[in-house]
Scaffold this motif. Structure first.
Motif, PDB file in Angstrom:
ATOM      1  N   SER A  69       0.905  -1.064   0.101  1.00 14.88           N
ATOM      2  CA  SER A  69      -0.037  -0.074   0.223  1.00 14.88           C
ATOM      3  C   SER A  69       0.985   1.287   0.052  1.00 14.88           C
ATOM      4  O   SER A  69       2.170   1.194   0.242  1.00 14.88           O
ATOM      5  CB  SER A  69      -0.791   0.029   1.298  1.00 14.88           C
ATOM      6  OG  SER A  69      -0.151   0.312   2.360  1.00 14.88           O
ATOM      7  N   GLN A  70       0.481   2.384  -0.298  1.00 15.14           N
ATOM      8  CA  GLN A  70       0.889   3.485  -0.573  1.00 15.14           C
ATOM      9  C   GLN A  70       1.687   3.905   0.948  1.00 15.14           C
ATOM     10  O   GLN A  70       2.910   4.402   1.177  1.00 15.14           O
ATOM     11  CB  GLN A  70       0.205   4.575  -0.869  1.00 15.14           C
ATOM     12  CG  GLN A  70       1.032   5.756  -1.597  1.00 15.14           C
ATOM     13  CD  GLN A  70       0.156   6.585  -2.401  1.00 15.14           C
ATOM     14  OE1 GLN A  70      -0.343   6.280  -3.581  1.00 15.14           O
ATOM     15  NE2 GLN A  70      -0.008   7.936  -2.061  1.00 15.14           N
ATOM     16  N   GLN A  71       0.771   3.663   1.849  1.00 12.76           N
ATOM     17  CA  GLN A  71       1.212   4.115   3.375  1.00 12.76           C
ATOM     18  C   GLN A  71       2.542   3.206   3.636  1.00 12.76           C
ATOM     19  O   GLN A  71       3.296   3.749   4.485  1.00 12.76           O
ATOM     20  CB  GLN A  71       0.118   3.835   4.360  1.00 12.76           C
ATOM     21  CG  GLN A  71       0.245   4.303   5.681  1.00 12.76           C
ATOM     22  CD  GLN A  71      -0.902   4.799   6.398  1.00 12.76           C
ATOM     23  OE1 GLN A  71      -1.009   5.560   7.323  1.00 12.76           O
ATOM     24  NE2 GLN A  71      -2.123   4.485   6.045  1.00 12.76           N
ATOM     25  N   ARG A  72       2.212   1.970   3.497  1.00  8.42           N
ATOM     26  CA  ARG A  72       3.322   0.889   3.733  1.00  8.42           C
ATOM     27  C   ARG A  72       4.483   1.136   3.177  1.00  8.42           C
ATOM     28  O   ARG A  72       5.583   1.105   3.783  1.00  8.42           O
ATOM     29  CB  ARG A  72       2.859  -0.487   3.495  1.00  8.42           C
ATOM     30  CG  ARG A  72       1.852  -1.098   4.536  1.00  8.42           C
ATOM     31  CD  ARG A  72       2.469  -1.410   5.726  1.00  8.42           C
ATOM     32  NE  ARG A  72       3.918  -2.271   5.991  1.00  8.42           N
ATOM     33  CZ  ARG A  72       4.592  -1.873   6.650  1.00  8.42           C
ATOM     34  NH1 ARG A  72       4.442  -0.892   7.682  1.00  8.42           N
ATOM     35  NH2 ARG A  72       5.817  -2.571   6.623  1.00  8.42           N
ATOM     36  N   LEU A  73       4.494   1.462   1.989  1.00  6.05           N
ATOM     37  CA  LEU A  73       5.429   1.929   1.197  1.00  6.05           C
ATOM     38  C   LEU A  73       6.410   2.879   1.833  1.00  6.05           C
ATOM     39  O   LEU A  73       7.534   3.181   2.062  1.00  6.05           O
ATOM     40  CB  LEU A  73       5.388   2.259  -0.353  1.00  6.05           C
ATOM     41  CG  LEU A  73       6.388   2.748  -1.230  1.00  6.05           C
ATOM     42  CD1 LEU A  73       7.751   1.654  -1.190  1.00  6.05           C
ATOM     43  CD2 LEU A  73       5.902   3.298  -2.349  1.00  6.05           C
ATOM     44  N   GLY A  74       5.582   4.142   2.310  1.00  4.02           N
ATOM     45  CA  GLY A  74       6.258   5.049   2.870  1.00  4.02           C
ATOM     46  C   GLY A  74       6.718   4.767   4.454  1.00  4.02           C
ATOM     47  O   GLY A  74       7.799   5.155   4.764  1.00  4.02           O
ATOM     48  N   ALA A  75       6.092   4.032   5.159  1.00  5.01           N
ATOM     49  CA  ALA A  75       6.450   3.772   6.616  1.00  5.01           C
ATOM     50  C   ALA A  75       7.875   2.897   6.345  1.00  5.01           C
ATOM     51  O   ALA A  75       8.569   2.992   7.364  1.00  5.01           O
ATOM     52  CB  ALA A  75       5.446   2.551   6.963  1.00  5.01           C
ATOM     53  N   ARG A  76       8.135   1.814   5.361  1.00  7.28           N
ATOM     54  CA  ARG A  76       9.183   1.418   5.300  1.00  7.28           C
ATOM     55  C   ARG A  76      10.473   2.356   5.000  1.00  7.28           C
ATOM     56  O   ARG A  76      11.640   1.900   5.400  1.00  7.28           O
ATOM     57  CB  ARG A  76       9.204   0.383   3.834  1.00  7.28           C
ATOM     58  CG  ARG A  76       8.201  -0.672   3.846  1.00  7.28           C
ATOM     59  CD  ARG A  76       8.619  -1.906   4.986  1.00  7.28           C
ATOM     60  NE  ARG A  76       9.838  -2.479   4.923  1.00  7.28           N
ATOM     61  CZ  ARG A  76      10.843  -2.594   5.567  1.00  7.28           C
ATOM     62  NH1 ARG A  76      10.773  -2.021   6.786  1.00  7.28           N
ATOM     63  NH2 ARG A  76      12.107  -3.085   5.162  1.00  7.28           N
ATOM     64  N   GLN A  77      10.304   3.396   4.735  1.00  8.45           N
ATOM     65  CA  GLN A  77      11.213   4.459   4.688  1.00  8.45           C
ATOM     66  C   GLN A  77      11.403   5.525   5.491  1.00  8.45           C
ATOM     67  O   GLN A  77      12.052   6.473   5.494  1.00  8.45           O
ATOM     68  CB  GLN A  77      11.419   4.972   3.285  1.00  8.45           C
ATOM     69  CG  GLN A  77      11.613   3.983   2.318  1.00  8.45           C
ATOM     70  CD  GLN A  77      10.931   4.320   0.770  1.00  8.45           C
ATOM     71  OE1 GLN A  77      11.968   5.098   0.049  1.00  8.45           O
ATOM     72  NE2 GLN A  77       9.888   4.303   0.409  1.00  8.45           N
ATOM     73  N   GLY A  78      10.305   5.457   6.628  1.00  6.55           N
ATOM     74  CA  GLY A  78      10.065   6.460   7.607  1.00  6.55           C
ATOM     75  C   GLY A  78       9.747   7.867   7.073  1.00  6.55           C
ATOM     76  O   GLY A  78       9.833   8.916   7.530  1.00  6.55           O
ATOM     77  N   VAL A  79       8.888   7.627   5.951  1.00  4.05           N
ATOM     78  CA  VAL A  79       8.240   8.788   5.024  1.00  4.05           C
ATOM     79  C   VAL A  79       6.717   8.894   5.386  1.00  4.05           C
ATOM     80  O   VAL A  79       6.030   7.841   5.385  1.00  4.05           O
ATOM     81  CB  VAL A  79       8.604   8.784   3.818  1.00  4.05           C
ATOM     82  CG1 VAL A  79       7.950   9.744   2.842  1.00  4.05           C
ATOM     83  CG2 VAL A  79      10.136   8.792   3.591  1.00  4.05           C
ATOM     84  N   ASP A  80       6.422  10.271   5.639  1.00  2.81           N
ATOM     85  CA  ASP A  80       4.758  10.253   6.027  1.00  2.81           C
ATOM     86  C   ASP A  80       4.097   9.715   4.649  1.00  2.81           C
ATOM     87  O   ASP A  80       4.314  10.098   3.396  1.00  2.81           O
ATOM     88  CB  ASP A  80       4.621  11.727   6.148  1.00  2.81           C
ATOM     89  CG  ASP A  80       3.227  11.933   6.921  1.00  2.81           C
ATOM     90  OD1 ASP A  80       2.743  11.633   7.807  1.00  2.81           O
ATOM     91  OD2 ASP A  80       2.019  12.149   6.126  1.00  2.81           O
ATOM     92  N   ARG A  81       2.680   9.416   4.855  1.00  8.20           N
ATOM     93  CA  ARG A  81       1.864   9.100   3.653  1.00  8.20           C
ATOM     94  C   ARG A  81       1.690  10.245   2.633  1.00  8.20           C
ATOM     95  O   ARG A  81       1.583  10.079   1.633  1.00  8.20           O
ATOM     96  CB  ARG A  81       0.661   8.414   4.052  1.00  8.20           C
ATOM     97  CG  ARG A  81      -0.355   9.198   4.874  1.00  8.20           C
ATOM     98  CD  ARG A  81      -1.464   8.313   5.639  1.00  8.20           C
ATOM     99  NE  ARG A  81      -1.875   9.516   6.953  1.00  8.20           N
ATOM    100  CZ  ARG A  81      -3.300   9.787   6.828  1.00  8.20           C
ATOM    101  NH1 ARG A  81      -4.132   9.171   6.058  1.00  8.20           N
ATOM    102  NH2 ARG A  81      -3.709  10.495   7.733  1.00  8.20           N
ATOM    103  N   THR A  82       1.545  11.440   3.366  1.00  4.35           N
ATOM    104  CA  THR A  82       1.293  12.546   2.545  1.00  4.35           C
ATOM    105  C   THR A  82       2.437  13.018   1.593  1.00  4.35           C
ATOM    106  O   THR A  82       2.254  13.464   0.409  1.00  4.35           O
ATOM    107  CB  THR A  82       0.902  13.747   3.413  1.00  4.35           C
ATOM    108  OG1 THR A  82       2.008  14.236   4.260  1.00  4.35           O
ATOM    109  CG2 THR A  82      -0.330  13.501   4.255  1.00  4.35           C
ATOM    110  N   THR A  83       3.684  12.668   2.097  1.00  3.43           N
ATOM    111  CA  THR A  83       4.558  12.778   1.221  1.00  3.43           C
ATOM    112  C   THR A  83       4.631  11.719  -0.006  1.00  3.43           C
ATOM    113  O   THR A  83       5.509  12.128  -1.160  1.00  3.43           O
ATOM    114  CB  THR A  83       5.959  12.848   1.948  1.00  3.43           C
ATOM    115  OG1 THR A  83       5.834  13.702   3.243  1.00  3.43           O
ATOM    116  CG2 THR A  83       7.234  12.905   1.218  1.00  3.43           C
TER     117      THR A  83
END
Lengths: 157, 157
Positions: A69-83
């Motif tokens: 998911s987009q949120q998981r992809l961000g979380a894997r890198q410590g990046v917020d979902r809005t980013t």
DNA sequence: TATTGTTATACTCTATAACTATA
DNA sequence: TATAGTTATAGAGTATAACAATA
């Protein structure tokens, strides 16, 4: 400290001075300078492929761990979902990533790297490895391994 | 890549995940993570002295190389003169640096570290060394030297 | 009621442009 | 005319708050 600023927007690198002696034994200064200088080389290497470092990182994780998911992809890198929205927008525009719906949870995407995305990642990996080689030119192969291993030890949880 | 973002403003560190395998051999990722995590430790250590990393760096250079004009102090660190205004403002407010006029060129300051500034720098150096020790806890003394030497080799002009 | 993706907004950081006082 | 310091402003980057669709 004062990790120096990235290269100026307009020009190439500014005429850099000798590192201040007062800081040259400070780990923060050394890490900051090394990080900044490496990034500048890596950005140049990726520019020909129309990839920024953010897009390259996201594509790397997606190819290795996807679909995500987009949120998981961000979380894997410590990046917020809005980013992540703009990052995935960019990758989708270039047809490197496809946003499918996850049938099990129709709020979330199931992000997939396209075949073109996998090919682009292979090229990007070569480009980034070339940039690393350039940046590490002053070190032996053994020292390059040592450096990476030391850094990995430091950031290991 | 996608060097992860600094710690969130509100909270402490977020629950960090395992580093993405796809990136754990990338020098940019390793440098970025190490730099970010070290900075977070160093900022905490300096906070009790009411110093940020920018102010610490400027004070270090000034004590070692001063007196300097404001512009030269910035140039030594690759920082624009407009950025230095607030940094020196902060140091001056805390009476760590004094802005005298340079009699040979009354446009420019002659920035001096005050006695309190020199004392603060000694404390700050101890705090930063403590932060380095904490951050480098997993490495032997020999490995710590090796790491710094490797980084110094990389950023040497 | 909580969560995913999205948008609008705010905040931080740093640089460019324009001003002043000196040179 | 050029330069040191200052201020106002703009740009990049990333976060928080609020909203629609879905759970």
């Amino acid at each position: 400290m004062v990790e120096p600023t990235r290269d100026p927007p307009g020009s190439g690198s500014p005429a850099r001075e000798q590192p201040p002696a007062a800081l040259s034994d400070r780990l923060g200064y050394l890490l900051g300078r090394a990080h900044m200088e490496h990034r500048s080389v890596a950005e140049r290497a990726l520019a020909s492929l129309h990839l920024g470092v953010k897009e390259y990182g996201a594509l790397s994780v997606l190819v290795e761990e996807g679909p995500l998911s987009q949120q998981r992809l961000g979380a894997r890198q410590g990046v917020d979902r809005t980013t992540m929205v703009a990052v995935v927008d960019q990758l989708e525009r270039n047809r490197l990533v496809a946003r499918r719906r996850n049938p099990d949870d129709r709020r979330a995407y199931s992000l997939h790297a396209t075949p073109a995305g996998r090919r682009a990642l292979e090229q990007a990996n070569q480009a980034v490895e070339g940039a690393e080689d350039e940046f590490l030119a002053g070190l032996s192969a053994a020292d390059r391994r040592r450096l990476k291993n030391l850094l990995r030890t430091l950031i290991a949880p």
